[in-house]
Motif scaffolding. Structure first.
Motif, PDB file in Angstrom:
ATOM      1  N   ALA A 257      -3.469  -2.861  -5.590  1.00 11.28           N
ATOM      2  CA  ALA A 257      -4.869  -3.368  -4.981  1.00 11.28           C
ATOM      3  C   ALA A 257      -5.418  -4.486  -6.043  1.00 11.28           C
TER       4      ALA A 257
ATOM      5  N   GLY B  98       0.766  -1.203   0.089  1.00 14.64           N
ATOM      6  CA  GLY B  98      -0.067   0.106   0.041  1.00 14.64           C
ATOM      7  C   GLY B  98       0.890   1.190   0.026  1.00 14.64           C
TER       8      GLY B  98
ATOM      9  N   LEU C 189      -9.229   2.058  -8.745  1.00 14.92           N
ATOM     10  CA  LEU C 189      -9.151   1.310  -7.501  1.00 14.92           C
ATOM     11  C   LEU C 189      -8.291   1.746  -6.647  1.00 14.92           C
ATOM     12  N   GLY C 190      -7.391   2.351  -7.017  1.00 14.26           N
ATOM     13  CA  GLY C 190      -6.233   2.740  -6.016  1.00 14.26           C
ATOM     14  C   GLY C 190      -6.891   4.120  -5.035  1.00 14.26           C
TER      15      GLY C 190
ATOM     16  N   ARG D 119     -12.645   6.699  -1.090  1.00  4.96           N
ATOM     17  CA  ARG D 119     -12.753   5.711   0.180  1.00  4.96           C
ATOM     18  C   ARG D 119     -14.287   5.647   0.566  1.00  4.96           C
TER      19      ARG D 119
ATOM     20  N   ALA E  48     -10.188   4.180  -4.931  1.00  2.00           N
ATOM     21  CA  ALA E  48     -11.256   3.653  -4.143  1.00  2.00           C
ATOM     22  C   ALA E  48     -10.497   2.886  -2.736  1.00  2.00           C
ATOM     23  N   ARG E  49      -9.274   2.401  -2.639  1.00  2.00           N
ATOM     24  CA  ARG E  49      -8.747   1.876  -1.623  1.00  2.00           C
ATOM     25  C   ARG E  49      -8.142   2.700  -0.548  1.00  2.00           C
ATOM     26  N   TRP E  50      -7.455   3.844  -0.998  1.00  2.00           N
ATOM     27  CA  TRP E  50      -6.511   4.603  -0.326  1.00  2.00           C
ATOM     28  C   TRP E  50      -6.797   5.905  -0.353  1.00  2.00           C
TER      29      TRP E  50
ATOM     30  N   GLY F 245      -3.153   1.278  -7.499  1.00  2.00           N
ATOM     31  CA  GLY F 245      -4.361   0.718  -7.842  1.00  2.00           C
ATOM     32  C   GLY F 245      -3.790  -0.705  -8.150  1.00  2.00           C
TER      33      GLY F 245
ATOM     34  N   GLN G  51      -6.519  -8.181  -4.813  1.00  2.00           N
ATOM     35  CA  GLN G  51      -7.840  -8.730  -4.969  1.00  2.00           C
ATOM     36  C   GLN G  51      -7.873 -10.010  -5.511  1.00  2.00           C
TER      37      GLN G  51
END
Lengths: 290, 290
Positions: free
Chosen positions: B283, B20, B109-110, B118, B112-114, B280, B287
């Motif tokens: 991530a 991360g 996605l990056g 978010r 979304a995750r961090w 991303g 996944q």
């Protein structure tokens, strides 16, 4: 297992009871004031033994499950319906669980389950009639987002030398709905769409706007198919015009055989015809109950 | 657990190793011929102990898991890369599972995750630079569809009296990318976007096209937020212009406080800045491995 269904439109309610297309019983009546309209629907369901009721409603509606006004019609100009708790009124009167979504999402779900969307993970259902509205299945599920994305108010190129008509949308003038819904056709040609001859120049223009609207959905949602319903799309001559125009405006950008080799299967009418909405409401009820 | 990441761009590759943002180690090098570029990436991962590698790639790419050319770059004009099996070449050389998606979906996605996505179920990430591309999270999952929907080729209203520039898209002339990506700005004003003064009239025009593009995404995907990255969006003066213009063109149609009362939070830059894509890809790898 039998479910109840309501396709709640601004001009009529269609109510159904059944498990699917083969046993669907339905009735319809005009949309009057909310209490009176709900009472007719409730009378239809009373004693029917339905386990749940699905509602596909005209809007705007509140679809946020965590909201205190979930299941309400919200800012409609339609007399008496503003802030009306449609899902709550039906659920309390019939005493069963109620599933609630937009009319176009219900129609998309009906087509997904029993119609032209079967087996597809991603498709768009669009109705072109007194307005333009869309529902979408994305990755196998109905698209919702922040608020329901309607799809009627997409901005399009508008060549005013070809079409000086200003458009009729009260918000945007010449958005998709403002240029291409039934009232726009009627206003532009001073003739209802249903009275224009099949070879009238208005249909080529209409096909151009529909194709531009679909192209913008291709580049944002990338559906595997479009299902086009509604009063304007009863003009069957529109389908070949829209298909050809969609390929022309995309101009080879989307290199998929699904478009390039099978356009007749890419843009199709609803397989359930006018029953897509009410059958979709049956499917909504079944989903909520299982 | 450490993963590998590749942000495979048309001009450079960014490779990363980590779990991360806190432990990310990265390297970058120019995109040359495929075998040579892959060898540099493989050398970076060799002996690192990564359990899986995520790749966010320039395109067009084949993302259909059932396809015999899954993980390939497809019809790119870029010399040597057409039909190159990028996912396969990396996976075979490093000997770990590979997850593969578009560069813009990886960046989404990056975030979304961090980052700025978010906690959101529905948002759109758009990069505006040498081209325009978009990735979307819909209902908590990356949007794919029939082919990846790119989002750069949306058709927009184009007022030729205000802006006679014909656009530079080889497919469509004056689509979103043809009117508003970096090369369009450079060609219209005979000056690179980075050299236009902050008060140049070109920025108001640019904000108009970006707002129309976002409006068309509002009415088709209904995101809870837009994250705008890429070289053109480094012009920080664009953000307030785009926010104001988006509200102006929507003209009150979308009655949500998320737009009407919090527009500064509705259109934002990537929180991960230039690391969104490579994070991303981390991530994506995580996944695929879990």
């Amino acid at each position: 297992m039998r479910y109840g269904a309501i396709e709640a439109g601004g001009t009529k309610f269609v109510c159904g009871i059944g498990a699917g297309p083969d046993d669907l019983q339905k009735t319809e009546f005009p949309t009057t004031m909310p209490e009176q309209t709900v009472e007719r629907a409730v009378a239809f369901f009373r004693g029917s033994g339905v386990r749940a009721i699905g509602i596909g409603s005209f809007g705007p509606v509140d679809l946020r499950p965590e909201s205190s006004t979930f299941g309400h019609i919200t800012s409609t100009p339609k007399l008496g319906w503003r802030d009306f708790d449609l899902a709550g009124a039906i659920g309390r009167a019939v005493g069963v669980p109620v599933a609630f979504d937009t009319d176009v999402n219900a129609a998309a779900l009906g087509e997904a389950r029993w119609g032209a969307g079967r087996g597809l993970s991603d498709f768009v259902y669009i109705t072109i009639g007194t307005g333009i509205g869309g529902g979408a299945v994305v990755g196998g599920r109905l698209l919702h987002g922040l608020v329901h994305p309607e799809m009627g108010h997409i901005f399009l190129p508008h060549d005013r030398t070809r079409d000086p008509f200003a458009g009729v949308c009260p918000y945007h003038g010449d958005c998709f709905e403002g240029l291409a819904a039934g009232p726009a056709i009627q206003s532009r040609w001073n003739t209802p769409a249903s009275m224009l001859s099949a070879d009238h120049a208005g249909w080529a223009l209409e096909a151009n706007y529909i194709a531009l609207g679909l192209a913008n959905l291709v580049t944002t949602l990338s559906p595997q198919r479009f299902i086009l319903g509604g009063g304007v799309m009863k003009q069957a001559q529109l389908f070949p015009l829209v298909r050809a125009e969609l390929l022309r405006v995309l101009n080879g950008y989307v290199q998929s055989p699904v478009l390039l080799e099978a356009i007749d299967e890419y843009v199709v009418p609803p397989a359930l015809e006018d029953r897509a909405g009410v059958l979709g409401a049956i499917a909504l009820a079944a989903q909520s109950y299982t």
